[in-house]
Design an enzyme around this catalytic site. Structure first.
Site, PDB file in Angstrom:
ATOM      1  N   ASP A  90       0.860  -1.195   0.000  1.00 48.28           N
ATOM      2  CA  ASP A  90       0.000   0.000   0.000  1.00 48.28           C
ATOM      3  C   ASP A  90       0.890   1.237   0.000  1.00 48.28           C
ATOM      4  O   ASP A  90       2.025   1.193   0.489  1.00 48.28           O
ATOM      5  CB  ASP A  90      -0.851   0.045   1.283  1.00 48.28           C
ATOM      6  CG  ASP A  90      -1.687  -1.205   1.455  1.00 48.28           C
ATOM      7  OD1 ASP A  90      -2.067  -1.798   0.436  1.00 48.28           O
ATOM      8  OD2 ASP A  90      -1.924  -1.579   2.620  1.00 48.28           O
TER       9      ASP A  90
HETATM   10  N1  URA Z   1      -0.574  -5.998   4.118  1.00 48.20           N
HETATM   11  C1  URA Z   1      -1.161  -4.791   4.081  1.00 48.20           C
HETATM   12  O1  URA Z   1      -2.185  -4.577   4.721  1.00 48.20           O
HETATM   13  N2  URA Z   1      -0.593  -3.822   3.370  1.00 48.20           N
HETATM   14  C2  URA Z   1       0.552  -3.990   2.671  1.00 48.20           C
HETATM   15  O2  URA Z   1       1.023  -3.048   2.041  1.00 48.20           O
HETATM   16  C3  URA Z   1       1.141  -5.266   2.711  1.00 48.20           C
HETATM   17  C4  URA Z   1       0.561  -6.257   3.436  1.00 48.20           C
END
Ligand code: URA
Length: 235
Positions: A90
């Site tokens: 993310d």
């Molecule tokens: N899990 C998440 O919630 N976000 C990420 O970026 C990677 C794993």
């Protein structure tokens, strides 16, 4: 590095080693997984393939371009040859991301059947109880189904080290939300055998040959063997 004939001569002269043993003519090797040396010098894998390990800072997106104009992970690494991120983090997640132009390895790294482990440090709101940690370990119900068992350790009252081998969208955030402790900060600290080491946020480094081989080994699970067997049968 040599014509077939010249390579046979090198092997016959005992100058080639495979995984530390003198090579013999006719033995099959996998140049991507086996360590091959000539006169003690490692022979490269495909020189056109590149592998970068990036420590992604928060605020950078994992796609090649962003409609909102935010910086992307490909802006942080060399532009040629063109590489793409293996899976996604993310925008607000920090930590390790692999970028490569090796589509085959990328596919295996992200395919759930190979179960490559990813480890995260999750700073969460509040302090999860032993019961909440147990739920995370056993698997929690998310709207796209229950999560597989995870390894979880509490490294501080509000910080968890979580290891998963699935790669579902926003998985760690959704898991900690499901137990009532949303993430405040999320950092990926390991992908299979690759750890952050001295990489600071925004920094990247190329993988060395041994690390690429380790990734190949990490993605040589039963599915790959089955796929190979199926291919052989259809030959
Ligand atoms: N899990 C998440 O919630 N976000 C990420 O970026 C990677 C794993």
């Amino acid at each position: 590095m040599a014509s077939r004939r010249a390579a046979e001569d090198l092997i016959a002269e005992g100058r080639v080693q495979v995984n530390g043993e003198v090579a013999v003519l006719g033995r099959r090797v996998d140049a991507r997984r086996d360590r091959i040396t000539v006169d003690g010098t490692p022979v490269g894998t495909d020189p056109d393939l590149v592998y970068y390990l990036l420590n992604k800072p928060a605020g950078v997106v994992s796609t090649a371009s962003d409609p909102q104009g935010r910086p992307t992970v490909v802006d942080l690494v060399p532009s040629t040859p063109r590489v793409f991120p293996v899976g996604r983090l993310d925008a607000s997640t920090e930590g390790l991301l692999l970028l490569t132009n090796d589509g085959e390895l990328a596919h295996r790294m992200t395919h759930p059947s190979f179960g490559v482990e990813k480890e995260y440090l999750a700073h969460v709101e509040g302090s999860p109880s032993p019961g909440a940690l147990r739920r995370l370990r056993q698997g929690v119900d998310l709207d796209d189904g229950p999560t597989a068992p995870a390894r979880v350790s509490q490294v501080a009252p509000d910080a968890l080290r979580i290891t998963i081998h699935e790669g579902r969208n926003r998985q760690v955030r959704r898991m900690t939300e499901a137990i009532g402790h949303p993430v405040r900060r999320l950092v990926r600290t390991r992908i299979g055998p690759l750890r952050t080491g001295g990489l600071r946020p925004g920094e990247w480094r190329p993988l060395d040959q041994e690390e690429v081989r380790e990734l190949e080994r990490a993605t040589t699970g039963p599915s790959r063997r089955l796929a190979r067997r199926a291919l052989k049968r259809s030959d």
